[in-house]
Write a protein that holds these residues in place. Structure first.
Motif, short mmCIF file in Angstrom:
data_model
loop_
_atom_site.label_atom_id
_atom_site.label_comp_id
_atom_site.label_asym_id
_atom_site.label_seq_id
_atom_site.Cartn_x
_atom_site.Cartn_y
_atom_site.Cartn_z
N LEU A 56 14.95 45.10 -54.10
CA LEU A 56 15.26 45.69 -52.52
C LEU A 56 16.98 44.93 -52.23
O LEU A 56 17.52 45.26 -51.95
CB LEU A 56 15.10 45.53 -51.77
N GLY A 57 17.22 43.66 -53.05
CA GLY A 57 18.36 42.66 -52.40
C GLY A 57 18.95 43.17 -53.58
O GLY A 57 20.53 42.69 -52.67
N CYS A 117 25.98 44.26 -54.17
CA CYS A 117 24.32 43.50 -53.95
C CYS A 117 24.41 43.21 -52.76
O CYS A 117 25.26 42.92 -51.98
CB CYS A 117 23.74 43.14 -53.97
N LEU A 118 23.12 43.93 -51.91
CA LEU A 118 22.25 43.83 -50.52
C LEU A 118 21.84 42.44 -49.50
O LEU A 118 23.24 42.30 -49.07
CB LEU A 118 21.37 45.08 -50.17
N GLU A 119 21.91 41.91 -51.00
CA GLU A 119 22.29 40.14 -50.89
C GLU A 119 23.46 39.33 -51.09
O GLU A 119 23.73 38.47 -49.66
CB GLU A 119 21.56 39.59 -51.71
N ALA A 120 24.35 40.13 -51.42
CA ALA A 120 25.85 39.79 -51.18
C ALA A 120 26.48 39.56 -49.68
O ALA A 120 27.15 39.31 -49.30
CB ALA A 120 26.42 40.21 -52.35
N TYR A 121 25.94 40.19 -48.78
CA TYR A 121 25.70 40.65 -47.51
C TYR A 121 24.70 39.86 -46.63
O TYR A 121 25.49 39.75 -45.62
CB TYR A 121 26.51 42.29 -46.82
N ALA A 122 23.79 40.59 -47.00
CA ALA A 122 22.98 39.27 -46.18
C ALA A 122 21.43 39.11 -45.73
O ALA A 122 20.92 38.46 -45.21
CB ALA A 122 21.80 41.72 -46.17
N SER A 123 22.24 38.25 -47.07
CA SER A 123 21.55 37.12 -46.82
C SER A 123 22.19 35.99 -46.62
O SER A 123 23.08 36.09 -46.30
CB SER A 123 21.67 36.73 -48.34
N LYS A 124 20.92 34.94 -45.80
CA LYS A 124 21.66 34.09 -45.40
C LYS A 124 22.64 33.45 -45.57
O LYS A 124 23.73 32.60 -45.38
CB LYS A 124 20.52 32.68 -44.94
N THR A 125 22.82 33.32 -47.11
CA THR A 125 24.28 33.05 -48.51
C THR A 125 25.19 33.77 -48.31
O THR A 125 25.88 32.85 -47.44
CB THR A 125 23.76 32.33 -49.60
N LEU A 151 14.45 38.92 -45.47
CA LEU A 151 16.01 38.12 -45.26
C LEU A 151 16.05 37.08 -44.80
O LEU A 151 15.72 36.20 -44.89
CB LEU A 151 17.09 38.42 -44.03
N GLY A 152 16.60 36.26 -46.65
CA GLY A 152 16.68 34.72 -46.41
C GLY A 152 17.68 33.88 -47.30
O GLY A 152 19.27 34.62 -47.28
N THR A 153 17.94 33.09 -48.10
CA THR A 153 18.50 32.45 -48.83
C THR A 153 19.08 33.56 -49.75
O THR A 153 20.07 33.76 -49.72
CB THR A 153 18.32 31.22 -49.61
N GLY A 154 18.61 34.20 -50.42
CA GLY A 154 18.75 35.94 -50.90
C GLY A 154 17.99 36.80 -50.34
O GLY A 154 17.88 36.46 -49.15
N VAL A 155 17.67 38.16 -50.88
CA VAL A 155 17.15 38.92 -49.49
C VAL A 155 16.17 39.20 -51.38
O VAL A 155 16.52 40.02 -52.24
CB VAL A 155 17.76 40.42 -49.10
N GLY A 156 14.89 40.06 -50.28
CA GLY A 156 13.71 40.00 -51.31
C GLY A 156 12.64 41.22 -50.66
O GLY A 156 12.98 41.43 -49.68
N GLY A 157 12.00 42.25 -51.05
CA GLY A 157 11.53 42.78 -50.76
C GLY A 157 10.15 43.22 -51.68
O GLY A 157 10.18 42.71 -52.85
#
Ligand SMILES: [Zn+2]
Length: 329
Positions: free
Chosen positions: A171-172, A190-198, A146-152
């Motif tokens: 995964l993000g 997407c998960l990234e739209a909820y769990a990233s720092k952004t 979990l960072g600027t984006g979400v990667g995996g």
């Protein structure tokens, strides 16, 4: 002396971490001991040739510091932003660096006469945790960062899973909400739209604009670059009524996403990385575990572990070193 040098032949690899602002290189032993380190600026707006040359220079500096020549280095592993082709060793394109179709592996191996392998940075982070960190000794693990984006990254039976496109593991961008929040990838929910720092910062800004009370303006003023993991930690310690629910929501969505991943892949361990989670494991981990359990089948959840990453800032170089050891076999 001669005998010592012979002994040293092929006993080390180089791990290289190519980031948007800096290049790190390290000479690493088989058991994950860092022998020496070097660091250079990426200078992201320079051309591919110049960036790749700085990676070579960084490797040379690390070898010099370890008093080793190329002969003692068995292979080089590189973690780079993707998408990329891990077989050809080429970065295809990447949003923050001028590396369109950049043949990184070929360039470095020709310059240094050492076999070079690349993979994307989050796969590398997962492989690092698998080999030397929180996932050591396991066979099937998933890494989420979990960072600027979400990667995996996904490791199945000890190997990174690349899939047909060679770029599996996004995964993000698992869809969690139909027509949900807009994601950095251009799609929604997407998960990234909820769990990233952004995403968290966007929600915090909205809540402040609505006039919700928080200690945050006191801590950072108008300077959002000051919103570090340390500041988030302070907000959690002070039970900030604006920030805490937003962090909680990020952890809940991460847990829900992991629940689906458990049902599909049934890993033995899930490792969660990224500065924020590593700074606040006691806050994030119980929420993530709780929602992963609620959203997976009991048979998938039973006996597994969901743990914070263990390698911190060294994940990139150690993961790249792990890639070198794995691919040279
Ligand atoms: Zn997305």
């Amino acid at each position: 002396m001669a005998e010592k040098n012979v002994k040293k032949n092929g006993t080390y690899v180089l791990g290289v971490d190519l980031g948007g602002t800096k290049i790190l290189a390290a000479v690493v032993s088989k058991d994950g001991k860092v022998i020496s380190r070097a660091k250079k600026k990426t200078k992201a707006d320079s051309d591919a040739q110049a960036i790749m040359q700085r990676m070579v220079d960084c490797c040379e500096e690390a070898m010099e510091k370890a008093k080793l020549t190329a002969k003692s280095i068995l292979a080089i592993g590189v973690g780079s932003p993707g998408p990329l082709d891990p077989i050809e060793g080429k970065v295809l394109d990447t949003p923050n660096l001028n590396l369109k179709n950049a043949p990184i592996a070929k360039f470095i191996s020709e310059k240094l006469k050492i076999k070079t392998f690349i993979d994307n940075d989050v796969n590398i982070g997962t492989l690092g945790e698998f080999t030397y960190g929180a996932g050591k000794g396991k066979k099937d693990i998933i890494g989420i960062f979990l960072g600027t984006g979400v990667g995996g990254g996904v490791i199945i039976n000890g190997k990174l899973h690349h899939g047909y496109s060679l770029n599996a593991g996004e995964l993000g961008h698992m869809k969690l909400v139909a027509n949900g929040e807009l994601c950095g990838c251009g799609q929604r929910g997407c998960l990234e739209a909820y769990a990233s720092k952004t995403a968290m910062i966007r929600k915090i800004k909205e809540a402040i604009a609505e006039g919700k009370k928080s200690i945050l303006p006191e801590l950072i003023g108008d300077n959002w670059s000051k919103l570090t993991s340390k500041v988030f930690k302070k907000c959690v310690e002070e039970k900030d009524p604006l920030v805490v629910p937003i962090l909680e929501e990020a952890a809940i969505y991460t847990g829900i996403g992991i629940g689906s991943l458990l049902n599909i892949l049934s890993p033995e361990l899930v490792v969660i990385g990224g500065g924020l989670c590593e700074a606040l494991p006691d806050f994030f981990m119980p929420i993530i575990r709780n929602h992963a359990e609620k959203n997976s089948f009991p048979i998938m959840y039973k006996g597994i572990k969901i743990v914070p990453a263990a390698l911190g800032d060294d994940a990139g170089i150690l993961g790249a070193a792990a890639l070198a050891w794995q691919r040279i076999k």
